[in-house]
Design an enzyme around this catalytic site. Sequence first.
Site, PDB file in Angstrom:
ATOM      1  N   LYS A 171      -6.759  11.917  15.882  1.00  0.00           N
ATOM      2  CA  LYS A 171      -8.204  11.918  16.203  1.00  0.00           C
ATOM      3  C   LYS A 171      -8.564  10.779  17.150  1.00  0.00           C
ATOM      4  CE  LYS A 171     -12.653  12.613  16.101  1.00  0.00           C
ATOM      5  NZ  LYS A 171     -13.479  12.556  14.894  1.00  0.00           N
ATOM      6  N   LYS A 240     -17.553   3.041  18.590  1.00  0.00           N
ATOM      7  CA  LYS A 240     -16.800   2.641  17.395  1.00  0.00           C
ATOM      8  C   LYS A 240     -15.397   3.233  17.415  1.00  0.00           C
ATOM      9  CE  LYS A 240     -17.013   5.137  13.903  1.00  0.00           C
ATOM     10  NZ  LYS A 240     -16.235   6.265  13.279  1.00  0.00           N
TER      11      LYS A 240
END
Length: 291
Positions: A171, A240
């Site tokens: 991911k 982030k």
Amino acid sequence: MQKLAFIGLGNMGMPMARNLVQAGYYVYGLNRSKAKEDNFEELGGQRAESLAHIAENADVIMTCLPQPEDVEQMLIGDNGLLQMNIKTPLIIDFSTVSPSLHVRIAKEASARGARYLDAPVSGGTAGAESGTLAIMCGGEEVAFEEAKPIFDVLGKNITHTGPVGNGTKVKLINQYMVGMHTVAVGEALHLADQSGIDKSLLYSVLSNGFAQSKIFDRHYGDFISENKDEPGFALDLLLKDLGLADDMADESNVSLKAGDFVRSLFQQADENGYGKKDMSALYQYVKHIEN
């Protein structure tokens, strides 16, 4: 009947939990904002009395939370799930955090007799709504097979990537590329503006060539051409993720030189008030700094 629990009823979590309800599952919902729990009840879900109630009653517990510290606190914090009298469930985290945090959680879960999977998703709110998410799952094969019927409700591209943490590694590489493509879209459209090229014409041409990408389709088709910046996926969340990808690169002794520039541009955009807008708003920031 198998009882599920879904913790985190946000932009992604709500439609995912709703799809499980619509598939016939009994689903508890828990969220920091109680208004979201009201909405979930209206969709046919069950309001969870408390985290302790979930721990004692749910067979499968899922989390989808925005920040690594939220996941850490919810699962292994002083008042977290794995400090409670759990029913030895399967725990699945759909959030995007660090691979090392997943390894820590998995060890704690195993010590309590629970199974744990890291299963971050890609496809945005549209994929969550339609049940077509890509799911990258790390963990033991037997736990993955146990979770597969749930994954089949939520996604269409489901991959077992290996041990715990590997789903998140895949991911984060995905998010690294999303960041790169987002910058390319923003700068390319700004170049079109300044060069006197109509953006819709550019999109039509490039969409039939090698410059086509899902990010270009998403950012231009769903947001920029519609003058929308309400977040499907907020810019600060992608920032982030880019930071987590950078940490992963450091741990792997890899230098992401282009990534350093991309992350710094997102950081500047966040500092200039674009963080809560959709990630496609990087185009707005690129125009801002050039004017």
